[in-house]
Design a protein around this motif. Structure first.
Motif, PDB file in Angstrom:
ATOM      1  N   VAL A  11       0.895  -1.273   0.101  1.00  0.00           N
ATOM      2  CA  VAL A  11       0.080   0.056   0.021  1.00  0.00           C
ATOM      3  C   VAL A  11       0.807   1.192  -0.060  1.00  0.00           C
ATOM      4  O   VAL A  11       1.586   1.573   0.956  1.00  0.00           O
ATOM      5  N   ASP A  12       0.880   1.983  -1.100  1.00  0.00           N
ATOM      6  CA  ASP A  12       1.712   3.164  -1.056  1.00  0.00           C
ATOM      7  C   ASP A  12       0.944   4.437  -0.800  1.00  0.00           C
ATOM      8  O   ASP A  12      -0.395   4.072  -0.428  1.00  0.00           O
ATOM      9  N   ASP A  13       1.361   5.433  -0.307  1.00  0.00           N
ATOM     10  CA  ASP A  13       0.650   6.585   0.569  1.00  0.00           C
ATOM     11  C   ASP A  13      -0.159   6.067   1.402  1.00  0.00           C
ATOM     12  O   ASP A  13      -1.355   6.529   1.777  1.00  0.00           O
ATOM     13  N   PHE A  14       0.422   5.270   2.262  1.00  0.00           N
ATOM     14  CA  PHE A  14      -0.425   4.911   3.505  1.00  0.00           C
ATOM     15  C   PHE A  14      -0.988   5.702   4.334  1.00  0.00           C
ATOM     16  O   PHE A  14      -1.920   5.423   4.954  1.00  0.00           O
ATOM     17  N   VAL A  15       0.057   6.474   4.829  1.00  0.00           N
ATOM     18  CA  VAL A  15      -0.714   7.175   6.073  1.00  0.00           C
ATOM     19  C   VAL A  15      -0.666   8.542   5.967  1.00  0.00           C
ATOM     20  O   VAL A  15      -1.230   9.594   6.609  1.00  0.00           O
ATOM     21  N   GLY A  16      -0.131   9.110   4.691  1.00  0.00           N
ATOM     22  CA  GLY A  16      -0.046  10.523   4.248  1.00  0.00           C
ATOM     23  C   GLY A  16       1.385  11.118   4.690  1.00  0.00           C
ATOM     24  O   GLY A  16       1.876  10.756   5.659  1.00  0.00           O
ATOM     25  N   GLU A  17       1.387  12.322   4.037  1.00  0.00           N
ATOM     26  CA  GLU A  17       2.944  13.155   4.269  1.00  0.00           C
ATOM     27  C   GLU A  17       2.891  13.451   5.559  1.00  0.00           C
ATOM     28  O   GLU A  17       3.789  13.818   6.204  1.00  0.00           O
ATOM     29  N   ALA A  18       1.823  14.114   6.114  1.00  0.00           N
ATOM     30  CA  ALA A  18       1.870  14.762   7.418  1.00  0.00           C
ATOM     31  C   ALA A  18       2.261  13.764   8.742  1.00  0.00           C
ATOM     32  O   ALA A  18       3.170  14.155   9.487  1.00  0.00           O
ATOM     33  N   VAL A  19       1.488  12.634   8.524  1.00  0.00           N
ATOM     34  CA  VAL A  19       1.697  11.649   9.481  1.00  0.00           C
ATOM     35  C   VAL A  19       3.454  10.987   9.414  1.00  0.00           C
ATOM     36  O   VAL A  19       3.949  10.867  10.354  1.00  0.00           O
ATOM     37  N   VAL A  20       3.714  10.739   8.079  1.00  0.00           N
ATOM     38  CA  VAL A  20       5.091  10.282   7.668  1.00  0.00           C
ATOM     39  C   VAL A  20       5.958  11.224   8.651  1.00  0.00           C
ATOM     40  O   VAL A  20       6.995  10.919   9.215  1.00  0.00           O
ATOM     41  N   GLN A  21       5.676  12.492   8.324  1.00  0.00           N
ATOM     42  CA  GLN A  21       6.953  13.618   8.916  1.00  0.00           C
ATOM     43  C   GLN A  21       6.811  13.494  10.292  1.00  0.00           C
ATOM     44  O   GLN A  21       7.763  13.855  10.859  1.00  0.00           O
ATOM     45  N   ARG A  22       5.620  13.172  11.078  1.00  0.00           N
ATOM     46  CA  ARG A  22       5.541  13.264  12.399  1.00  0.00           C
ATOM     47  C   ARG A  22       6.484  12.076  12.761  1.00  0.00           C
ATOM     48  O   ARG A  22       6.980  11.835  13.767  1.00  0.00           O
ATOM     49  N   LEU A  23       6.101  10.883  12.222  1.00  0.00           N
ATOM     50  CA  LEU A  23       7.058   9.616  12.624  1.00  0.00           C
ATOM     51  C   LEU A  23       8.426   9.997  12.501  1.00  0.00           C
ATOM     52  O   LEU A  23       9.415   9.633  13.474  1.00  0.00           O
ATOM     53  N   LEU A  24       8.862  10.632  11.343  1.00  0.00           N
ATOM     54  CA  LEU A  24      10.166  10.849  11.244  1.00  0.00           C
ATOM     55  C   LEU A  24      10.736  11.940  12.326  1.00  0.00           C
ATOM     56  O   LEU A  24      11.866  11.659  12.628  1.00  0.00           O
ATOM     57  N   ASP A  25      10.020  12.860  12.536  1.00  0.00           N
ATOM     58  CA  ASP A  25      10.726  13.840  13.491  1.00  0.00           C
ATOM     59  C   ASP A  25      10.553  13.056  14.880  1.00  0.00           C
ATOM     60  O   ASP A  25      11.607  13.501  15.802  1.00  0.00           O
ATOM     61  N   TYR A  26       9.835  12.189  15.230  1.00  0.00           N
ATOM     62  CA  TYR A  26       9.752  11.444  16.432  1.00  0.00           C
ATOM     63  C   TYR A  26      10.781  10.847  16.348  1.00  0.00           C
ATOM     64  O   TYR A  26      11.659  10.784  17.630  1.00  0.00           O
ATOM     65  N   ALA A  27      11.241   9.835  15.606  1.00  0.00           N
ATOM     66  CA  ALA A  27      12.303   8.932  15.514  1.00  0.00           C
ATOM     67  C   ALA A  27      13.796   9.775  15.704  1.00  0.00           C
ATOM     68  O   ALA A  27      14.465   9.272  16.527  1.00  0.00           O
ATOM     69  N   ILE A  28      13.882  10.583  14.959  1.00  0.00           N
ATOM     70  CA  ILE A  28      15.012  11.621  15.194  1.00  0.00           C
ATOM     71  C   ILE A  28      15.175  12.264  16.532  1.00  0.00           C
ATOM     72  O   ILE A  28      16.406  12.314  16.993  1.00  0.00           O
ATOM     73  N   ALA A  29      14.015  12.763  17.051  1.00  0.00           N
ATOM     74  CA  ALA A  29      14.080  13.399  18.363  1.00  0.00           C
ATOM     75  C   ALA A  29      14.410  12.486  19.504  1.00  0.00           C
ATOM     76  O   ALA A  29      14.999  12.779  20.558  1.00  0.00           O
ATOM     77  N   HIS A  30      14.274  11.001  19.175  1.00  0.00           N
ATOM     78  CA  HIS A  30      14.365  10.074  19.934  1.00  0.00           C
ATOM     79  C   HIS A  30      15.388   9.104  19.556  1.00  0.00           C
ATOM     80  O   HIS A  30      15.551   8.034  20.186  1.00  0.00           O
ATOM     81  N   GLU A  31      16.449   9.669  19.212  1.00  0.00           N
ATOM     82  CA  GLU A  31      17.555   8.781  18.718  1.00  0.00           C
ATOM     83  C   GLU A  31      18.235   8.206  19.787  1.00  0.00           C
ATOM     84  O   GLU A  31      18.757   6.904  19.615  1.00  0.00           O
ATOM     85  N   ALA A  32      18.344   8.764  20.857  1.00  0.00           N
ATOM     86  CA  ALA A  32      19.063   8.076  22.016  1.00  0.00           C
ATOM     87  C   ALA A  32      18.519   6.832  22.678  1.00  0.00           C
ATOM     88  O   ALA A  32      19.080   5.753  23.327  1.00  0.00           O
ATOM     89  N   GLY A  33      17.202   6.524  22.021  1.00  0.00           N
ATOM     90  CA  GLY A  33      16.257   5.495  22.597  1.00  0.00           C
ATOM     91  C   GLY A  33      16.602   4.399  21.962  1.00  0.00           C
ATOM     92  O   GLY A  33      16.062   3.103  21.877  1.00  0.00           O
ATOM     93  N   PHE A  34      17.432   4.480  20.523  1.00  0.00           N
ATOM     94  CA  PHE A  34      17.731   3.308  19.831  1.00  0.00           C
ATOM     95  C   PHE A  34      18.779   2.209  20.173  1.00  0.00           C
ATOM     96  O   PHE A  34      19.881   3.054  20.898  1.00  0.00           O
ATOM     97  N   ARG A  35      18.455   1.235  20.362  1.00  0.00           N
ATOM     98  CA  ARG A  35      19.545   0.184  20.836  1.00  0.00           C
ATOM     99  C   ARG A  35      19.825  -0.882  19.579  1.00  0.00           C
ATOM    100  O   ARG A  35      18.957  -1.037  18.756  1.00  0.00           O
ATOM    101  N   PRO A  36      21.170  -1.299  19.714  1.00  0.00           N
ATOM    102  CA  PRO A  36      21.327  -2.466  18.597  1.00  0.00           C
ATOM    103  C   PRO A  36      20.283  -3.774  18.541  1.00  0.00           C
ATOM    104  O   PRO A  36      19.890  -4.015  19.630  1.00  0.00           O
ATOM    105  N   SER A  37      19.854  -3.867  17.352  1.00  0.00           N
ATOM    106  CA  SER A  37      18.901  -4.959  17.144  1.00  0.00           C
ATOM    107  C   SER A  37      19.441  -6.321  17.690  1.00  0.00           C
ATOM    108  O   SER A  37      20.447  -6.704  17.649  1.00  0.00           O
ATOM    109  N   ARG A  38      18.408  -7.077  18.239  1.00  0.00           N
ATOM    110  CA  ARG A  38      18.764  -8.334  18.459  1.00  0.00           C
ATOM    111  C   ARG A  38      18.326  -9.624  17.622  1.00  0.00           C
ATOM    112  O   ARG A  38      17.565  -9.277  16.710  1.00  0.00           O
ATOM    113  N   VAL A  39      18.732 -10.592  17.748  1.00  0.00           N
ATOM    114  CA  VAL A  39      18.153 -11.906  16.883  1.00  0.00           C
ATOM    115  C   VAL A  39      17.680 -12.930  17.773  1.00  0.00           C
ATOM    116  O   VAL A  39      18.048 -13.328  18.869  1.00  0.00           O
ATOM    117  N   ALA A  40      16.213 -13.313  17.634  1.00  0.00           N
ATOM    118  CA  ALA A  40      15.724 -14.176  18.500  1.00  0.00           C
ATOM    119  C   ALA A  40      16.444 -15.712  18.164  1.00  0.00           C
ATOM    120  O   ALA A  40      16.963 -15.992  17.395  1.00  0.00           O
TER     121      ALA A  40
END
Length: 206
Positions: A11-40
């Motif tokens: 599904v392209d254009d899934f949530v719309g430009e405004a929501v995607v930008q909010r997701l990106l802004d949130y991720a960038i603002a919370h960079e410190a919360g990202f941790r190395p990925s794990r393997v189950a």
């Protein structure tokens, strides 16, 4: 003889430009919360870090963003369940996270089911987003057929990680994320993906 690559709903254009930008802004603002990925591994709920198999970072503290996107995810899940041939998913819950991939990130062939858990994953959703203009290359999703083996040359379906593109597929099909190439070391220039797994709740059939 192997089956065809995993069935998929894109599904392209899934949530719309405004929501995607909010997701990106949130991720960038919370960079410190990202941790190395794990393997189950087996019954280990926390998994372990294995950079020969997976390199990326994830942030699971995303409750603040879910109200923006959860209604759209649930509507799409209702469409995906019959379209992808899933059964007995009358009740489910969602497990979301945001993943970040910088230069050299990848995830070798794997499946998402985690069958040892009481409520297994049955449907995988990936929503892609990134800074514009796009600052990376690669990071495509490859979907394989059941029984595929790593580096065997088996048939696959390859999907580009486009801005605001959502991809849905059954969690038990093997898949991989191809290496990401990014000249910039800046966090904001990486490949972002909101991963969301549908867990069938106990009480449904198998």
């Amino acid at each position: 003889m192997l089956n065809d690559p995993a069935p998929v709903m894109i599904v392209d254009d899934f949530v719309g430009e405004a929501v995607v930008q909010r997701l990106l802004d949130y991720a960038i603002a919370h960079e410190a919360g990202f941790r190395p990925s794990r393997v189950a591994l087996g019954h280990a709920n926390e998994g372990y870090i294995d950079e020969t198999h997976r390199v990326s970072k994830v942030n699971q503290d995303i409750d603040p963003v879910m109200p923006w996107i959860e209604p759209m995810i649930r509507k799409a899940v209702a469409d995906a369940i019959p379209k992808l041939g899933l059964v007995n998913v009358d009740q489910y819950f969602l497990e979301p996270e945001i993943a970040w991939s910088g230069d050299g990130a990848f995830f070798k062939m794997h499946a998402d089911t985690l069958r040892h858990r009481a409520n297994p994953r049955v449907l995988t959703m990936v929503l892609y987003f990134h800074k514009e203009p796009k600052a990376f290359q690669g990071g495509e999703l490859r979907l394989y057929g059941l029984g595929a083996q790593p580096d065997s040359g088996d048939d696959y379906r390859e999907i580009e990680p486009r801005w605001d593109r959502a991809v849905f597929f059954p969690s038990w099909f093997p898949h991989e994320v191809l290496p990401v190439r990014c000249r910039s070391a800046s966090f904001e220039d990486g490949r972002f993906a909101l991963n969301c797994w549908v867990h069938r709740t106990s009480g449904n059939g198998t």
